[in-house]
Design an enzyme around this catalytic site. Structure first.
Site, PDB file in Angstrom:
ATOM      1  N   ASN A 179       0.860  -1.174   0.000  1.00  0.00           N
ATOM      2  CA  ASN A 179       0.000   0.000   0.000  1.00  0.00           C
ATOM      3  C   ASN A 179       0.904   1.234   0.000  1.00  0.00           C
ATOM      4  OD1 ASN A 179      -1.806   2.095   0.602  1.00  0.00           O
ATOM      5  ND2 ASN A 179      -3.069   0.769   1.853  1.00  0.00           N
TER       6      ASN A 179
ATOM      7  N   HIS B 139      -7.050  -5.579   1.902  1.00  0.00           N
ATOM      8  CA  HIS B 139      -5.968  -5.093   2.759  1.00  0.00           C
ATOM      9  C   HIS B 139      -5.487  -6.200   3.675  1.00  0.00           C
ATOM     10  CE1 HIS B 139      -6.599  -0.712   2.026  1.00  0.00           C
ATOM     11  NE2 HIS B 139      -7.790  -1.146   1.672  1.00  0.00           N
TER      12      HIS B 139
ATOM     13  N   HIS C 288      -9.835  -4.688  -3.987  1.00  0.00           N
ATOM     14  CA  HIS C 288      -8.542  -4.937  -3.353  1.00  0.00           C
ATOM     15  C   HIS C 288      -8.760  -5.285  -1.885  1.00  0.00           C
ATOM     16  CE1 HIS C 288      -9.360  -0.628  -2.905  1.00  0.00           C
ATOM     17  NE2 HIS C 288      -8.614  -0.644  -1.804  1.00  0.00           N
TER      18      HIS C 288
END
Length: 187
Positions: A77, A149, A147
């Site tokens: 990230n 995390h 997406h």
């Protein structure tokens, strides 16, 4: 580092959970109206500027990619909550999990498991926050491209810095973290 300005935080309010109707809890709430701009202004890229569509076309180093699969890939990230904060993305530009093919779902899951093992080995983390924000209303920073995390966690990794100083202390540079994780990723 900028100096602390108490006037900057004058609009913040803290409420005790016991002050609410219904069953009281032990949580305090920190109201941060300055973050409303992220909700109201959208902050979403144009479809042709999706960073998760553009990343696979770059070198792994430039895109911070640590592993590539057949249907999905893993990258750091760019704005991490903690060192080693990874994202697992399908190559296909889809917005929500229910649009993912069975192959994409399986590979996202497999890459997530591998990422957890690699992060545990490389950073000695003791837990994870794993999740997907589905849609802009749910807080997805890039709502148009699915997406997941993976945020490594350690005991006592929370501190006052992000709230008071509006600063997140990151002990390693992104490039170093990418090299460490990709080197430990199984072939």
């Amino acid at each position: 580092m900028a100096s602390y300005d108490p006037d900057e935080f004058a609009g913040f309010e803290v409420e005790k959970g016991a002050d609410f109707a219904a069953t009281p809890d032990t949580f305090q709430r920190l109201w941060t109206p300055h973050r409303l701009v992220y909700v109201e202004d959208g902050q979403q890229p144009d479809a042709d500027a999706c960073p998760f569509c553009l990343a696979p076309g770059k070198s792994d180093e430039d895109a911070l990619i640590v592993a590539r699969g057949q249907h999905a890939y893993v990258l750091l990230n760019l704005f991490p909550y903690n060192s080693g904060h990874l994202l697992v993305c399908p190559y296909r530009h889809i917005a929500s999990y229910d649009e993912a093919s069975p192959e994409e779902v399986a590979e996202i899951g497999s890459l997530t498991q591998t990422a957890m093992a690699v992060l545990t080995a490389t950073s000695s983390c003791e837990g994870f926050n794993i999740g997907m924000n589905q849609g802009q209303i749910a807080g997805a920073g890039i709502a148009g491209h699915l997406h997941q995390h993976i945020v490594p966690r350690w005991p006592l990794d929370s501190n006052f810095f992000p709230i008071i100083a509006r600063t997140k202390a990151m002990p390693k540079l992104l490039g170093e973290v990418r090299d460490e994780i990709s080197s430990a990723w199984p072939a």
